[in-house]
Write an enzyme that holds these catalytic residues in place. Sequence first.
Site, PDB file in Angstrom:
ATOM      1  N   ASN A 100       0.872  -1.186   0.000  1.00 40.67           N
ATOM      2  CA  ASN A 100       0.000   0.000   0.000  1.00 40.67           C
ATOM      3  C   ASN A 100       0.903   1.229   0.000  1.00 40.67           C
ATOM      4  OD1 ASN A 100      -1.803   2.044   0.538  1.00 40.67           O
ATOM      5  ND2 ASN A 100      -2.224   1.412   2.650  1.00 40.67           N
ATOM      6  N   LYS A 142       0.003   4.225  -0.171  1.00 43.80           N
ATOM      7  CA  LYS A 142      -0.690   5.378   0.436  1.00 43.80           C
ATOM      8  C   LYS A 142      -0.527   6.618  -0.469  1.00 43.80           C
ATOM      9  CE  LYS A 142       0.260   3.380   4.917  1.00 43.80           C
ATOM     10  NZ  LYS A 142       0.197   3.541   6.363  1.00 43.80           N
ATOM     11  N   HIS A 188      -9.299   0.734   5.208  1.00 47.91           N
ATOM     12  CA  HIS A 188      -8.021   0.977   5.887  1.00 47.91           C
ATOM     13  C   HIS A 188      -8.272   1.900   7.082  1.00 47.91           C
ATOM     14  CE1 HIS A 188      -3.934   2.277   6.698  1.00 47.91           C
ATOM     15  NE2 HIS A 188      -3.521   1.239   5.987  1.00 47.91           N
ATOM     16  N   GLU A 206      -6.753   4.318   8.154  1.00 46.70           N
ATOM     17  CA  GLU A 206      -6.585   5.753   7.861  1.00 46.70           C
ATOM     18  C   GLU A 206      -7.839   6.308   7.192  1.00 46.70           C
ATOM     19  OE1 GLU A 206      -2.828   5.401   5.824  1.00 46.70           O
ATOM     20  OE2 GLU A 206      -1.875   4.831   7.712  1.00 46.70           O
ATOM     21  N   GLU A 242      -4.901  -5.340  10.815  1.00 52.67           N
ATOM     22  CA  GLU A 242      -3.897  -4.302  10.995  1.00 52.67           C
ATOM     23  C   GLU A 242      -4.156  -3.554  12.305  1.00 52.67           C
ATOM     24  OE1 GLU A 242      -2.091  -3.032   7.022  1.00 52.67           O
ATOM     25  OE2 GLU A 242      -3.885  -1.843   7.308  1.00 52.67           O
ATOM     26  N   GLY A 301       2.856   2.038  10.677  1.00 50.99           N
ATOM     27  CA  GLY A 301       3.777   3.160  10.494  1.00 50.99           C
ATOM     28  C   GLY A 301       4.524   3.568  11.754  1.00 50.99           C
ATOM     29  N   SER A 310       3.901  -2.344  10.248  1.00 49.82           N
ATOM     30  CA  SER A 310       5.357  -2.329  10.429  1.00 49.82           C
ATOM     31  C   SER A 310       6.030  -3.648  10.050  1.00 49.82           C
ATOM     32  CB  SER A 310       5.709  -1.933  11.866  1.00 49.82           C
ATOM     33  OG  SER A 310       5.279  -0.601  12.127  1.00 49.82           O
ATOM     34  N   GLY A 352       5.054   1.258   4.476  1.00 47.48           N
ATOM     35  CA  GLY A 352       6.353   1.878   4.227  1.00 47.48           C
ATOM     36  C   GLY A 352       7.346   0.998   3.488  1.00 47.48           C
TER      37      GLY A 352
END
Length: 246
Positions: free
Chosen positions: A9, A11, A91, A93, A161, A167, A206, A228
Amino acid sequence: MRRKLAAGNWKMNGLGADLAELERLAAAPAPAQTGRLICPPATLISRATLIAGDIAIGGQDCHAAQSGAHTGDISAEMLADCGASAVIVGHSERRADHGETDATIAAKAKAAWDEGLLAVICIGESLAQRDAGETLDLIAAQLAGSLPDNATGANTVVAYEPIWAIGTGLVPTLEQIAQAHDFIRETLTARFGGEGHAFRLLYGGSVKPDNAADIFSVANVDGALVGGASLKADDFQAIIDALDAA
Ligand code: PEP
């Protein structure tokens, strides 16, 4: 036998030049037992599909409606039209930044299926919820509310998640991951019968090259949703390799 899945992802990261990372991933030999999915920002999807080889390309969100007066949104039909084969929905977020509810997410999953897209449905608890001992109840509620009744292993992937691990560099213990994934599997088989065994369950939060092998050793972890570490081909390739070897 569930086919493993390494999903990235990106993002709100990535310009045209960053497609070089995807190009490098696509140049590596296809893993034997692992599917690969990259979800770049919507602006890159069309270009990504041209260079992705057998790496699937997905969106990071879609609207529940097929079209209409929803400025700035993107529909599942639009994603499919530009070559996507999957979409992340729910997600954390999106849940936090856009107030998405389980019902919204279920509607988005249905919209994705209508266009032949695989829906990657995200669930997971906050640190406060974990500390309050609410993790399993929250997972049960999110699964009940976010997965429509006709979810199958072919049209849906579930990504667990924990929000506090996304992150942050914080990762749950392997026991915590196992507890959550076993619970998700049990919940899915209780609701969908034998089909509950067909859903792939991804861990996200992570995941890095140096912890991937341990995470993938956990039963009922069929892959990862990676933020990431999916931005750099070398890091994501190391995670793909660890998954394929698990
Ligand atoms: C994510 O964005 O879903 C995610 C898991 O991010 P990260 O790997 O950076 O924690």
